[in-house]
Design a protein around this motif. Sequence first.
Motif, PDB file in Angstrom:
ATOM      1  N   ALA A  44      36.301  38.126  39.186  1.00 45.06           N
ATOM      2  CA  ALA A  44      35.308  38.601  40.150  1.00 45.06           C
ATOM      3  C   ALA A  44      36.057  39.311  41.278  1.00 45.06           C
ATOM      4  N   LEU A  45      35.368  39.649  42.364  1.00 47.95           N
ATOM      5  CA  LEU A  45      36.053  40.303  43.486  1.00 47.95           C
ATOM      6  C   LEU A  45      36.952  39.302  44.206  1.00 47.95           C
ATOM      7  N   HIS A  46      38.038  39.803  44.772  1.00 48.19           N
ATOM      8  CA  HIS A  46      38.999  38.955  45.484  1.00 48.19           C
ATOM      9  C   HIS A  46      38.303  38.022  46.487  1.00 48.19           C
ATOM     10  N   GLY A  47      37.485  38.618  47.358  1.00 51.94           N
ATOM     11  CA  GLY A  47      36.823  37.829  48.402  1.00 51.94           C
ATOM     12  C   GLY A  47      35.843  36.805  47.849  1.00 51.94           C
ATOM     13  N   GLU A  48      35.219  37.132  46.722  1.00 56.21           N
ATOM     14  CA  GLU A  48      34.285  36.186  46.083  1.00 56.21           C
ATOM     15  C   GLU A  48      35.061  34.969  45.579  1.00 56.21           C
ATOM     16  N   GLN A  49      36.191  35.222  44.915  1.00 57.63           N
ATOM     17  CA  GLN A  49      36.992  34.129  44.347  1.00 57.63           C
ATOM     18  C   GLN A  49      37.595  33.268  45.454  1.00 57.63           C
ATOM     19  N   CYS A  50      38.027  33.916  46.545  1.00 55.47           N
ATOM     20  CA  CYS A  50      38.622  33.162  47.652  1.00 55.47           C
ATOM     21  C   CYS A  50      37.566  32.298  48.331  1.00 55.47           C
ATOM     22  N   GLY A  51      36.337  32.822  48.456  1.00 59.38           N
ATOM     23  CA  GLY A  51      35.249  32.053  49.064  1.00 59.38           C
ATOM     24  C   GLY A  51      34.962  30.799  48.257  1.00 59.38           C
ATOM     25  N   SER A 111      45.627  27.777  49.721  1.00 54.52           N
ATOM     26  CA  SER A 111      45.330  27.325  48.352  1.00 54.52           C
ATOM     27  C   SER A 111      44.159  28.074  47.723  1.00 54.52           C
ATOM     28  N   GLU A 112      43.166  28.464  48.563  1.00 51.52           N
ATOM     29  CA  GLU A 112      42.006  29.188  48.004  1.00 51.52           C
ATOM     30  C   GLU A 112      42.427  30.548  47.462  1.00 51.52           C
ATOM     31  N   HIS A 113      43.458  31.163  48.082  1.00 55.59           N
ATOM     32  CA  HIS A 113      43.967  32.433  47.570  1.00 55.59           C
ATOM     33  C   HIS A 113      44.788  32.213  46.292  1.00 55.59           C
ATOM     34  N   LEU A 114      45.490  31.082  46.229  1.00 60.16           N
ATOM     35  CA  LEU A 114      46.251  30.774  45.006  1.00 60.16           C
ATOM     36  C   LEU A 114      45.286  30.621  43.835  1.00 60.16           C
ATOM     37  N   PHE A 115      44.143  29.973  44.112  1.00 60.81           N
ATOM     38  CA  PHE A 115      43.104  29.834  43.081  1.00 60.81           C
ATOM     39  C   PHE A 115      42.627  31.217  42.626  1.00 60.81           C
ATOM     40  N   SER A 116      42.408  32.110  43.590  1.00 60.63           N
ATOM     41  CA  SER A 116      41.956  33.459  43.249  1.00 60.63           C
ATOM     42  C   SER A 116      43.024  34.216  42.446  1.00 60.63           C
ATOM     43  N   HIS A 117      44.295  34.087  42.863  1.00 56.76           N
ATOM     44  CA  HIS A 117      45.378  34.740  42.108  1.00 56.76           C
ATOM     45  C   HIS A 117      45.412  34.215  40.665  1.00 56.76           C
ATOM     46  N   ALA A 118      45.202  32.889  40.517  1.00 53.55           N
ATOM     47  CA  ALA A 118      45.217  32.296  39.178  1.00 53.55           C
ATOM     48  C   ALA A 118      44.064  32.857  38.346  1.00 53.55           C
ATOM     49  N   LEU A 119      42.885  32.979  38.958  1.00 50.23           N
ATOM     50  CA  LEU A 119      41.750  33.558  38.226  1.00 50.23           C
ATOM     51  C   LEU A 119      42.037  34.998  37.807  1.00 50.23           C
ATOM     52  N   ASP A 120      42.717  35.752  38.684  1.00 51.58           N
ATOM     53  CA  ASP A 120      43.068  37.143  38.335  1.00 51.58           C
ATOM     54  C   ASP A 120      43.896  37.195  37.059  1.00 51.58           C
ATOM     55  N   ARG A 121      44.730  36.167  36.871  1.00 52.84           N
ATOM     56  CA  ARG A 121      45.575  36.135  35.662  1.00 52.84           C
ATOM     57  C   ARG A 121      44.834  35.589  34.461  1.00 52.84           C
ATOM     58  N   ILE A 122      43.978  34.574  34.698  1.00 56.22           N
ATOM     59  CA  ILE A 122      43.374  33.826  33.599  1.00 56.22           C
ATOM     60  C   ILE A 122      42.048  34.395  33.115  1.00 56.22           C
ATOM     61  N   ALA A 123      41.185  34.759  34.066  1.00 58.89           N
ATOM     62  CA  ALA A 123      39.810  35.121  33.704  1.00 58.89           C
ATOM     63  C   ALA A 123      39.762  36.415  32.901  1.00 58.89           C
ATOM     64  N   LYS A 124      38.840  36.459  31.939  1.00 61.05           N
ATOM     65  CA  LYS A 124      38.678  37.664  31.142  1.00 61.05           C
ATOM     66  C   LYS A 124      38.223  38.798  32.042  1.00 61.05           C
ATOM     67  N   GLU A 125      37.253  38.476  32.897  1.00 60.61           N
ATOM     68  CA  GLU A 125      36.784  39.460  33.864  1.00 60.61           C
ATOM     69  C   GLU A 125      36.746  38.829  35.244  1.00 60.61           C
TER      70      GLU A 125
END
Length: 349
Positions: free
Chosen positions: A264-271, A248-262
């Motif tokens: 962050a790094l993959h590992g930062e978002q997953c953390g 689920s933490e990676h799904l959150f990161s994938h969602a941020l990759d789509r949604i966020a204007k900028e």
Amino acid sequence: MKWKRMELPRSVVVGHGALDEVGNVCSSLKLGRKGLIVEDPTTRRIAGERAGEVLNKSGMKVEHNIIKEASLEEVEAVEGTIADLSIDFVLGVGGGRPIDVAKCSSYNRDVPFVSVPTAASHDGVVSSQASLLGPDGKTSTAAHAPIAVVMDTGIIAGSPHRLLAAGCGDIIANSTAVLDWELAHNLRNEFHSTYAASLSEMTAEMMIRNARDIKPGLEESAWFVCKALVSSGVAMSIAGSSRPASGSEHLFSHALDRIAKEPALHGEQCGVGSIMMMYLHGGDWEEIRQALLDVGAPTTAAAMGISTEEVISALTRAHEMKPDRYTILGDRGLSSEAAERLAKTTKVI
Ligand SMILES: [Zn+2]
């Protein structure tokens, strides 16, 4: 299941000056005489040029392909080079993008791939998964695992600490990925490997226990993270999927990759995702948060440069990212009220 295939790297070299071994590694594996180095302008300067010289000395011919981004377009262009120049093997020299492009293009052209990371910012440097920019944004695709991994800890320790801290975040995220996997096994009867899950969980635990020893510019720290990335990659190889290291933490990161204007790094978002998902799992989310603080990784939306609204929106949409990956987010995901409460309780917003 009658049989299972595990694709593991045949040679992994980690340590100071490991880049000088790249010629020996490629010739001992009999990869052929003509190599292609995929790099970006920065990683060419840091390691690509040197890798080319070392391969030349071992009697191999080397071509260079400089890329701008990890996109399907770049992959196709590199595939063209592989075919036109009758390339025998491909080296990906870089943090993330050149590795992803090298991995996918070599897979599509059926030639071996050697991973030469210049930073330890995510576990894709060892795994068979790649993340590419397509017409609908970033997507993860299955390719092949590297036949060899050459990690020069001198080079990696010299990369910005932000990258290493992100790598720690990607490993710490395994803590929630294994819980999601177990849940999917129990609720959906999804295939589960106890070996793969234990290896992944142990890697995350070791990282959490040693978080305070991860220091900027320290080669021992780079070494520790490299070994953890290898171990995480092996867990994925045993599982035959990214399941042990991506929930689920990676799904959150994938969602941020789509949604966020900028983003962050993959590992930062997953953390950061892992802090919140651990709360949902009823586990020790504060321990995850503390470990991230200790390694110098962000634990809040502000520290990632992402807005409160983007975090809430990503939490509510995370379950849509990979519908067949069942996690604690269930089939319907979080309501925005629940998402806001979760992010506030865990001090992310
Ligand atoms: Zn990851």
